[in-house]
Design an enzyme around this catalytic site. Structure first.
Site, PDB file in Angstrom:
ATOM      1  CG  ASP A  64      58.358 -16.796  35.555  1.00 29.85           C
ATOM      2  OD1 ASP A  64      58.525 -17.982  35.866  1.00 29.85           O
ATOM      3  OD2 ASP A  64      57.563 -16.450  34.658  1.00 29.85           O
ATOM      4  CG  ASP A 107      54.471 -13.909  32.881  1.00 31.59           C
ATOM      5  OD1 ASP A 107      55.681 -13.800  33.152  1.00 31.59           O
ATOM      6  OD2 ASP A 107      53.766 -14.844  33.281  1.00 31.59           O
ATOM      7  CG  HIS A 160      60.591 -14.012  31.773  1.00 34.36           C
ATOM      8  ND1 HIS A 160      60.449 -12.918  32.588  1.00 34.36           N
ATOM      9  CD2 HIS A 160      59.574 -14.841  32.084  1.00 34.36           C
ATOM     10  CE1 HIS A 160      59.388 -13.086  33.369  1.00 34.36           C
ATOM     11  NE2 HIS A 160      58.843 -14.247  33.078  1.00 34.36           N
ATOM     12  CG  HIS A 201      55.200 -12.939  37.983  1.00 35.43           C
ATOM     13  ND1 HIS A 201      56.495 -12.507  37.809  1.00 35.43           N
ATOM     14  CD2 HIS A 201      54.927 -13.748  36.935  1.00 35.43           C
ATOM     15  CE1 HIS A 201      56.988 -13.045  36.703  1.00 35.43           C
ATOM     16  NE2 HIS A 201      56.051 -13.803  36.153  1.00 35.43           N
TER      17      HIS A 201
END
Length: 358
Positions: A122, A12, A328, A10
């Site tokens: 997320d 970001d 996000h 993951h």
């Protein structure tokens, strides 16, 4: 019970670092992933966000070619079907549609396939209109994990049909390991079964494993643990695979008449409420760009492309830059100040270019 463990990292698109560092994180992580696939042919890696692939394609074409080869072999699985993993409450409905249009178009043009799973583990809450949007984009499966963070009302299901306001349903899964950075330890596997709320009708759950956000993704140690846990007395079976393989097994269970629960309406996240009001300038810049993009497209359709000097490639570029800033941790205001200063400059440049076409 069988756990489908899928490699993941993951990353970001921005958070405690700016976008320029994310590009470096992707380069290092993706390089590690393809190297590990040569050593472990059974390794499967699931990766979302078309924007991150596009950065690698532009800056490191040799690495991108290696990724393409692993996709063809079935080792690397593109998931998510969107340009980034965007916030789902703040962008306009048109922007959410464009996330899927640009994401699926990219995956199909580069890898010859569209994604079948929405992958946004997320993201900070999900409106009831989304199942219809996901299904229209060719995705009837949905994976998230964030609602396990709820501080008052816990979700009563891990696998269920999520029904939207128009009646559209998508098969939804919250991995009971309660993380998207698992390490495939015996404790995680046993806790996944202990937490799993669907034991009355399902024998399958998903476990995304690997160090995220620049940690390098899955490791050889994790894959060795998966090999040992494949059939270990006293523990659930672990199978390294893809989200698609997990959903195929659950769909098979559903076809046999299993009583799959249904959740109707919003999937509300109780923890990050401040994201609706923080970083006003980022939110205002996003809305201005959304409005200008719609106006320029409308004028181009009404008067003809030549009349507004509209270049479709340029318009796609401006859409994609806007979509990237809807990530996000950017649009909700949950990143460091550096990220929001970059976002404000990006929105100003996009808006200036669009103003010239009005």
């Amino acid at each position: 019970h069988t756990i489908v463990a899928t490699g993941h990292a993951h990353i970001d698109t921005a958070w405690l670092w700016p976008i320029r560092e994310t590009i470096r994180k992707c380069t290092r992580t993706f390089s590690s992933a393809v190297e590990l696939m040569d050593e472990y042919p059974q390794y499967r890696f699931s990766c979302s966000q078309a924007q991150q692939y596009a950065w690698i394609e532009e800056r490191h074409p040799e690495l991108f070619q290696r990724i393409t080869e692993r996709v063809d072999r079935g080792q690397w699985e593109p998931v998510g079907g969107m340009w980034v993993e965007p916030d789902m409450n703040l962008p306009s409905g048109e922007s959410l549609v464009r996330q899927i249009v640009h994401g699926q178009r990219y995956f199909e043009s580069r890898f010859g396939r569209r994604c079948t799973e929405v992958w946004i583990p997320d993201v900070f809450g999900y409106p009831a209109s989304l199942p219809q949007v996901f299904a229209a984009g060719g995705m009837h499966r949905f994976v998230t994990q964030k609602l396990s963070w709820n501080n008052t009302n816990s979700m009563p299901h891990h696998t269920f049909w999520w029904e939207g306001i128009d009646g559209t349903r998508v098969l939804t899964h919250f991995p009971p390991v309660d993380t998207y950075n698992a390490e495939i330890t015996p404790g995680e596997c046993i806790q996944s079964v202990d937490r799993f709320r669907e034991t009355a009708w399902s024998d399958w759950s998903l476990m995304p494993f690997g160090y995220g956000d620049g940690g390098g993704g899955p490791t050889a140690e994790m894959l060795e643990r998966a090999r040992r846990l494949a059939d270990l007395d006293g523990a659930p079976k672990v199978r390294v695979g893809t989200p698609a393989e997990f959903f195929e097994n659950v769909e098979r269970e559903a076809r046999t008449g299993a009583p799959v629960p249904v959740w109707r309406g919003e999937l509300y996240f109780e923890t990050h409420r401040g994201t609706l009001t923080s970083q006003l300038r980022t939110k205002a810049g996003n809305r201005r760009c959304e409005r200008l993009l719609a106006e320029v497209e409308w004028l181009g359709a009404l008067a003809g492309e030549a009349a507004v000097e509209l270049d479709l490639d340029e318009l796609d570029e401006l859409w994609q830059r806007t979509l990237t800033q809807q990530f996000h941790d950017i649009l909700p205001g949950s990143s460091i100040a550096w990220v929001h200063e970059d976002a404000e400059r990006e929105h100003a440049d996009i808006a200036a270019r669009l103003d010239r076409h009005r």
